[in-house]
Design an enzyme around this catalytic site. Structure first.
Site, PDB file in Angstrom:
ATOM      1  N   GLU A 169       0.811  -1.220   0.000  1.00  0.00           N
ATOM      2  CA  GLU A 169       0.000   0.000   0.000  1.00  0.00           C
ATOM      3  C   GLU A 169       0.848   1.276   0.000  1.00  0.00           C
ATOM      4  O   GLU A 169       0.804   2.061   0.953  1.00  0.00           O
ATOM      5  CB  GLU A 169      -0.942   0.007   1.208  1.00  0.00           C
ATOM      6  CG  GLU A 169      -1.866  -1.197   1.265  1.00  0.00           C
ATOM      7  CD  GLU A 169      -2.852  -1.122   2.435  1.00  0.00           C
ATOM      8  OE1 GLU A 169      -2.843  -0.128   3.168  1.00  0.00           O
ATOM      9  OE2 GLU A 169      -3.636  -2.069   2.601  1.00  0.00           O
TER      10      GLU A 169
ATOM     11  N   GLU B 178      -5.092  -8.628   1.214  1.00  0.00           N
ATOM     12  CA  GLU B 178      -5.733  -8.225   2.477  1.00  0.00           C
ATOM     13  C   GLU B 178      -7.209  -8.003   2.250  1.00  0.00           C
ATOM     14  O   GLU B 178      -7.620  -7.370   1.262  1.00  0.00           O
ATOM     15  CB  GLU B 178      -5.167  -6.899   3.010  1.00  0.00           C
ATOM     16  CG  GLU B 178      -3.861  -7.013   3.715  1.00  0.00           C
ATOM     17  CD  GLU B 178      -3.401  -5.674   4.288  1.00  0.00           C
ATOM     18  OE1 GLU B 178      -4.246  -4.832   4.681  1.00  0.00           O
ATOM     19  OE2 GLU B 178      -2.176  -5.479   4.331  1.00  0.00           O
TER      20      GLU B 178
HETATM   21  O1  IFM Z   1      -3.908  -2.698   9.355  1.00  0.00           O
HETATM   22  C1  IFM Z   1      -3.919  -2.271   8.030  1.00  0.00           C
HETATM   23  C2  IFM Z   1      -2.750  -2.853   7.267  1.00  0.00           C
HETATM   24  O2  IFM Z   1      -1.548  -2.585   7.871  1.00  0.00           O
HETATM   25  C3  IFM Z   1      -2.728  -2.298   5.877  1.00  0.00           C
HETATM   26  N1  IFM Z   1      -4.013  -2.442   5.221  1.00  0.00           N
HETATM   27  C4  IFM Z   1      -5.193  -2.054   5.946  1.00  0.00           C
HETATM   28  C5  IFM Z   1      -5.196  -2.675   7.324  1.00  0.00           C
HETATM   29  C6  IFM Z   1      -6.461  -2.252   8.089  1.00  0.00           C
HETATM   30  O3  IFM Z   1      -6.525  -0.865   8.212  1.00  0.00           O
END
Ligand code: IFM
Length: 472
Positions: free
Chosen positions: A164, A377
């Site tokens: 990200e 994710e």
């Molecule tokens: O906790 C975060 C993660 O580190 C990166 N993506 C989103 C998750 C939830 O906010």
């Protein structure tokens, strides 16, 4: 559920070093920008730090045993640059050894290690030299990638450069809601470009060293104008899509910054290629090195408007004392996010699994050269309650996860090339500026005793993994 997945589909769970390891100043590790930021006044909820986190550094073998019990086939984790090369000086063998032991433990449990090199925890010493605003940091990152590969490349097959980069550039350098807490739009755009460059340089080097499965993880969303017939809503949605999605996808997949984004951000030098400017002649060719996979992190869609909400234009982010922070949307401060009538998680994020299906299908259609996708994710924070029997009956999270897995299956049926799913997160952890105030885990962590308790969602997830055909 009526899901169907290819036999080689990978089921996993994800974490990140800074969010779980703790041992923030142990065994040679020095401060990362998050260790520093967490100590800044009003930066993190309740003044929470990463010092202990969930103590994974000391409990790693037991955590891997738990992963095995949950039936995980892959584990996505990140390495900490500040543990491996503290202060950007000498390599710290003790830090490297932790990840070597983790990889061995995973392989011993028949769990594939999926390694991410950068999940936001830049060594503070590198930030002190300008951090991601300094072009040299991209080359330091390449060196760090090489060090990690030399130690683990014989056993790790899947390498992700960045997690990200939207967050580690725009949230960290423009909004200031993330470390290093800077609110400087020009610095944020420099950080975007230098992280892209670092990605490309690391891919080149890792490939030379023999790595075969290389990728990057982006947090992508559907940007939906509130009123498609309203010009300012459409314009806000275009700008948001440009800054959140296309400014990251296009350089990597197409080898160019999107023309509209370049125009919007011309004042920051993204539109010019010169020997001394931000974008140098070979940069985009380096950035667009072929990769084997694209990681997609997705939690929710975004409905976007160009009008103030309810007649007010509240700042998007405030610090924990309520003071306004900057906007991540450089040059687009008027973007607002009206709420749709949908259920919401404890993050305030809407629950709309269909959005994931739309996104995965749309990516393949809009980017013909897209490599295979992995949902790296997806998950939900809810305020869990421990029942009298000691169990955590997290029905909402269970439903969220199962419905999104259904959406992935539907996307595959629609033609999307999705090869795996990683639930966020294996266990409750440090949720950045919200500290330990939001729980994303499918395993509960008691922050007093650090005891782990699998929640109902982890049991449901194990059943999904068992029900899917085993990987070959
Ligand atoms: O906790 C975060 C993660 O580190 C990166 N993506 C989103 C998750 C939830 O906010």
């Amino acid at each position: 559920m009526t899901t169907s997945f290819p036999p080689t589909f990978i089921w996993g769970s994800a974490t990140a070093a800074a969010q779980i390891e703790g041992a923030a100043f142990e065994d040679g590790k020095e401060a990362s920008i998050w260790d520093t930021f967490a100590r800044a006044p009003h930066a993190v909820l309740n003044g929470d730090t990463l010092d202990t986190a969930v103590d994974h550094y000391h409990r790693m073998p037991a955590d891997v045993a738990l992963m095995k019990e949950l039936g995980l086939q892959a584990y996505r984790f990140s390495t900490s640059w500040a543990r491996i090369r503290p202060a950007d000086r000498d390599v710290n063998p003790v830090g490297l050894d932790f990840y070597s032991r983790l990889v061995d433990e995973l392989l011993g449990a028949d769990i594939l290690p999926w390694l991410t090199l950068y999940h936001w925890d830049l060594p503070q010493a590198v930030e002190d030299k300008g951090g991601w605003t300094n072009r040299d940091t991209a080359y330091r990152f390449r060196d760090y990638a090489e060090i990690v590969h030399q130690a683990l490349g014989d056993r790790v097959r899947h390498w992700t450069t960045f997690n990200e980069p939207f967050c580690s550039s725009l949230l960290g350098y423009a909004a200031g809601v993330h470390a290093p807490g800077r609110q400087e739009p020009a610095a944020a755009i420099a950080a975007v470009h230098h992280q892209h460059l670092a990605h490309g340089l690391a891919v080149q080097r890792l490939r030379e060293l023999g790595a075969e499965n290389l990728g990057i993880t982006l947090n992508l969303t559907n940007s939906i104008p509130l009123d498609a017939s309203d010009l300012s809503d459409r314009e806000a949605a275009r700008r948001f899509d440009g800054l959140q999605n296309r400014m990251f996808l296009d350089p990597i997949v197409r080898g160019e910054y999107p023309a509209d984004v370049r125009k919007d951000l011309a004042e920051f030098g993204l539109d010019e290629v010169s020997e001394t400017g931000l974008v140098r002649p070979d940069d985009l060719q380096i950035i667009s090195q072929p990769i084997e996979f694209l990681g997609v992190n997705h939690y929710h869609d975004d409905v976007v408007s160009g009008h103030p909400l309810d007649g007010t234009n509240d700042p998007l982010f405030v610090d924990t004392a309520g003071q306004p922070l900057g906007s991540p949307f450089v040059g687009s401060e008027y973007i607002t996010f009206p709420l749709r009538d949908l259920p919401r998680t404890a993050m305030g994020w809407e629950v709309n699994p269909k959005g994931l299906r739309t996104l995965l299908v749309r990516l393949g259609e809009e980017y013909p050269n897209l490599p295979p996708l992995y949902v790296t994710e997806n998950g939900a924070a809810y305020d869990d309650v421990v029942s009298l029997d000691g169990a955590i009956h997290d029905e909402q999270r269970t439903k969220y996860v199962l419905d999104h897995i259904q959406a992935v299956s539907d996307a595959i049926a629609d033609g999307a090339d999705v090869r795996g799913y990683f639930v966020w997160s294996l266990m409750d952890n440090f949720e950045w500026a919200l500290g330990y105030g939001r729980r994303f885990g499918i395993v509960r962590v008691d922050y007093q005793t650090l005891e782990r308790t699998p929640k109902d969602s982890s049991i449901a997830y194990r059943a999904v993994i068992r029900g899917a055909r085993p990987r070959s």
